[in-house]
Design a protein around this motif. Structure first.
Motif, PDB file in Angstrom:
ATOM      1  N   SER A  96      40.930  48.127  36.450  1.00  0.00           N
ATOM      2  CA  SER A  96      41.029  48.501  37.864  1.00  0.00           C
ATOM      3  C   SER A  96      41.857  49.775  38.033  1.00  0.00           C
ATOM      4  O   SER A  96      42.910  49.914  37.413  1.00  0.00           O
ATOM      5  CB  SER A  96      41.675  47.374  38.667  1.00  0.00           C
ATOM      6  N   PRO A  97      41.395  50.709  38.874  1.00  0.00           N
ATOM      7  CA  PRO A  97      42.153  51.949  39.095  1.00  0.00           C
ATOM      8  C   PRO A  97      43.300  51.776  40.097  1.00  0.00           C
ATOM      9  O   PRO A  97      44.067  52.708  40.323  1.00  0.00           O
ATOM     10  CB  PRO A  97      41.089  52.903  39.657  1.00  0.00           C
ATOM     11  N   TYR A  98      43.406  50.574  40.681  1.00  0.00           N
ATOM     12  CA  TYR A  98      44.369  50.365  41.758  1.00  0.00           C
ATOM     13  C   TYR A  98      45.498  49.414  41.372  1.00  0.00           C
ATOM     14  O   TYR A  98      45.329  48.537  40.528  1.00  0.00           O
ATOM     15  CB  TYR A  98      43.656  49.818  43.000  1.00  0.00           C
ATOM     16  N   VAL A  99      46.627  49.582  42.019  1.00  0.00           N
ATOM     17  CA  VAL A  99      47.765  48.679  41.831  1.00  0.00           C
ATOM     18  C   VAL A  99      47.348  47.279  42.279  1.00  0.00           C
ATOM     19  O   VAL A  99      46.718  47.107  43.326  1.00  0.00           O
ATOM     20  CB  VAL A  99      48.982  49.160  42.641  1.00  0.00           C
ATOM     21  N   SER A 100      47.691  46.278  41.484  1.00  0.00           N
ATOM     22  CA  SER A 100      47.286  44.909  41.774  1.00  0.00           C
ATOM     23  C   SER A 100      48.012  44.355  42.999  1.00  0.00           C
ATOM     24  O   SER A 100      49.101  44.817  43.360  1.00  0.00           O
ATOM     25  CB  SER A 100      47.567  44.004  40.575  1.00  0.00           C
ATOM     26  N   ASP A 101      47.405  43.345  43.621  1.00  0.00           N
ATOM     27  CA  ASP A 101      48.064  42.692  44.744  1.00  0.00           C
ATOM     28  C   ASP A 101      49.319  41.964  44.278  1.00  0.00           C
ATOM     29  O   ASP A 101      50.294  41.844  45.027  1.00  0.00           O
ATOM     30  CB  ASP A 101      47.104  41.704  45.420  1.00  0.00           C
ATOM     31  N   ASP A 102      49.314  41.479  43.044  1.00  0.00           N
ATOM     32  CA  ASP A 102      50.501  40.838  42.502  1.00  0.00           C
ATOM     33  C   ASP A 102      51.679  41.813  42.521  1.00  0.00           C
ATOM     34  O   ASP A 102      52.782  41.464  42.956  1.00  0.00           O
ATOM     35  CB  ASP A 102      50.236  40.353  41.071  1.00  0.00           C
ATOM     36  N   SER A 103      51.454  43.039  42.066  1.00  0.00           N
ATOM     37  CA  SER A 103      52.510  44.051  42.086  1.00  0.00           C
ATOM     38  C   SER A 103      52.906  44.410  43.518  1.00  0.00           C
ATOM     39  O   SER A 103      54.085  44.585  43.832  1.00  0.00           O
ATOM     40  CB  SER A 103      52.057  45.312  41.344  1.00  0.00           C
ATOM     41  N   SER A 104      51.915  44.512  44.391  1.00  0.00           N
ATOM     42  CA  SER A 104      52.189  44.855  45.787  1.00  0.00           C
ATOM     43  C   SER A 104      53.059  43.799  46.453  1.00  0.00           C
ATOM     44  O   SER A 104      53.986  44.111  47.209  1.00  0.00           O
ATOM     45  CB  SER A 104      50.874  45.001  46.555  1.00  0.00           C
ATOM     46  N   GLN A 168      45.473  34.200  43.876  1.00  0.00           N
ATOM     47  CA  GLN A 168      46.561  33.792  42.988  1.00  0.00           C
ATOM     48  C   GLN A 168      47.868  34.496  43.370  1.00  0.00           C
ATOM     49  O   GLN A 168      48.946  33.885  43.376  1.00  0.00           O
ATOM     50  CB  GLN A 168      46.198  34.109  41.538  1.00  0.00           C
ATOM     51  N   ALA A 169      47.762  35.786  43.674  1.00  0.00           N
ATOM     52  CA  ALA A 169      48.948  36.558  44.043  1.00  0.00           C
ATOM     53  C   ALA A 169      49.514  36.084  45.383  1.00  0.00           C
ATOM     54  O   ALA A 169      50.741  36.000  45.564  1.00  0.00           O
ATOM     55  CB  ALA A 169      48.605  38.047  44.115  1.00  0.00           C
ATOM     56  N   LEU A 170      48.632  35.755  46.322  1.00  0.00           N
ATOM     57  CA  LEU A 170      49.074  35.297  47.634  1.00  0.00           C
ATOM     58  C   LEU A 170      49.779  33.946  47.522  1.00  0.00           C
ATOM     59  O   LEU A 170      50.771  33.699  48.209  1.00  0.00           O
ATOM     60  CB  LEU A 170      47.881  35.193  48.588  1.00  0.00           C
ATOM     61  N   LYS A 171      49.280  33.084  46.646  1.00  0.00           N
ATOM     62  CA  LYS A 171      49.929  31.791  46.414  1.00  0.00           C
ATOM     63  C   LYS A 171      51.345  32.006  45.885  1.00  0.00           C
ATOM     64  O   LYS A 171      52.297  31.340  46.326  1.00  0.00           O
ATOM     65  CB  LYS A 171      49.120  30.965  45.411  1.00  0.00           C
ATOM     66  N   MET A 172      51.493  32.958  44.959  1.00  0.00           N
ATOM     67  CA  MET A 172      52.811  33.288  44.424  1.00  0.00           C
ATOM     68  C   MET A 172      53.730  33.768  45.540  1.00  0.00           C
ATOM     69  O   MET A 172      54.894  33.344  45.648  1.00  0.00           O
ATOM     70  CB  MET A 172      52.668  34.366  43.341  1.00  0.00           C
ATOM     71  N   LEU A 173      53.214  34.651  46.400  1.00  0.00           N
ATOM     72  CA  LEU A 173      54.016  35.210  47.492  1.00  0.00           C
ATOM     73  C   LEU A 173      54.490  34.112  48.441  1.00  0.00           C
ATOM     74  O   LEU A 173      55.673  34.050  48.792  1.00  0.00           O
ATOM     75  CB  LEU A 173      53.193  36.249  48.254  1.00  0.00           C
ATOM     76  N   ILE A 174      53.572  33.247  48.858  1.00  0.00           N
ATOM     77  CA  ILE A 174      53.919  32.183  49.802  1.00  0.00           C
ATOM     78  C   ILE A 174      54.935  31.220  49.189  1.00  0.00           C
ATOM     79  O   ILE A 174      55.878  30.785  49.861  1.00  0.00           O
ATOM     80  CB  ILE A 174      52.651  31.435  50.254  1.00  0.00           C
ATOM     81  N   ASN A 175      54.742  30.901  47.912  1.00  0.00           N
ATOM     82  CA  ASN A 175      55.681  29.991  47.238  1.00  0.00           C
ATOM     83  C   ASN A 175      57.097  30.557  47.205  1.00  0.00           C
ATOM     84  O   ASN A 175      58.075  29.848  47.445  1.00  0.00           O
ATOM     85  CB  ASN A 175      55.211  29.696  45.813  1.00  0.00           C
TER      86      ASN A 175
END
Length: 217
Positions: A96-104, A168-175
């Protein structure tokens, strides 16, 4: 949620969310308020007016859509992007050429931890931006079928895998936010569907029938 855009126009939906002003109120010739309206008016109602501390995050070029100028006018103290305030988290997923949502989201968490006071944070992610190239992700378990072109179906499969990573990243954020000893309100929305739906089901006499579906997010 219905979006005024389809296939593009992120900054316009962002403008609507921050100001509460619908693009339907303006003449169609006003293509991008960030470029043609905001720099020329002395005052606009913006949700940031309610906060003393406000910061923006966009893991991409900050000058796109004139954001650097607009966000300064909206009162953002810092704008974290590739050519503004430095980003700490910039990982990408496979090709992917873009920064991941996990990083964001980790950048967002860092910002939330930066002060004990109340604040407003605007985050515009990039992970699921076009193009949707098959093979972007190492493994894709999603199979798309329907009355669309083969090229469109392949792009949808890649897009779907990207959404899975976002989930998956959103679940991490909410947790992580749920464990914080302070109140945090998350307003999470998709700005528009990608312009990758191409085929008989969305063309010809079906075009008007599915227009509303394409503007749902």
């Amino acid at each position: 949620m219905y979006s005024s855009g389809y296939g593009g126009g992120t900054a316009n939906i962002e403008f609507e969310a921050l100001t509460g002003l619908s693009m339907n109120n303006f003449d169609p010739s006003l293509i991008t308020p960030y470029v043609f309206l905001v720099p020329k008016v002395s005052n606009l109602p913006v949700v940031t007016d309610y906060f003393k501390t406000k910061n923006a995050i966009h893991p991409y070029n900050g000058t796109t859509y004139n954001r650097s100028t607009v966000f300064k006018k909206f009162g953002f103290q810092h704008f974290y992007n590739f050519n503004g305030n430095k980003l700490t988290y910039t990982n990408r997923i496979v090709k992917s050429p873009y920064v991941s949502d996990d990083s964001s989201y980790r950048q967002l968490l860092k910002q939330l931890d930066s002060t004990k006071k109340g604040q407003f944070v605007q985050l515009s992610t990039m992970q699921n931006h076009m193009p949707y190239v098959p093979g972007t992700y190492a493994k894709n378990d999603y199979k798309a079928t329907g009355q669309l072109t083969n090229s469109s179906l392949k792009k949808i499969e890649s897009y779907s895998k990207g959404l899975n990573y976002t989930d998956q990243a959103l679940k991490m954020l909410i947790n992580k936010i749920s464990k914080m000893k302070k109140h945090v309100t998350i307003v999470w929305y998709g700005d528009h569907l990608p312009g990758l739906y191409d085929g008989s089901i969305v063309s010809g006499s079906n075009a008007a029938k599915y227009d509303n579906r394409l503007h749902q997010t």
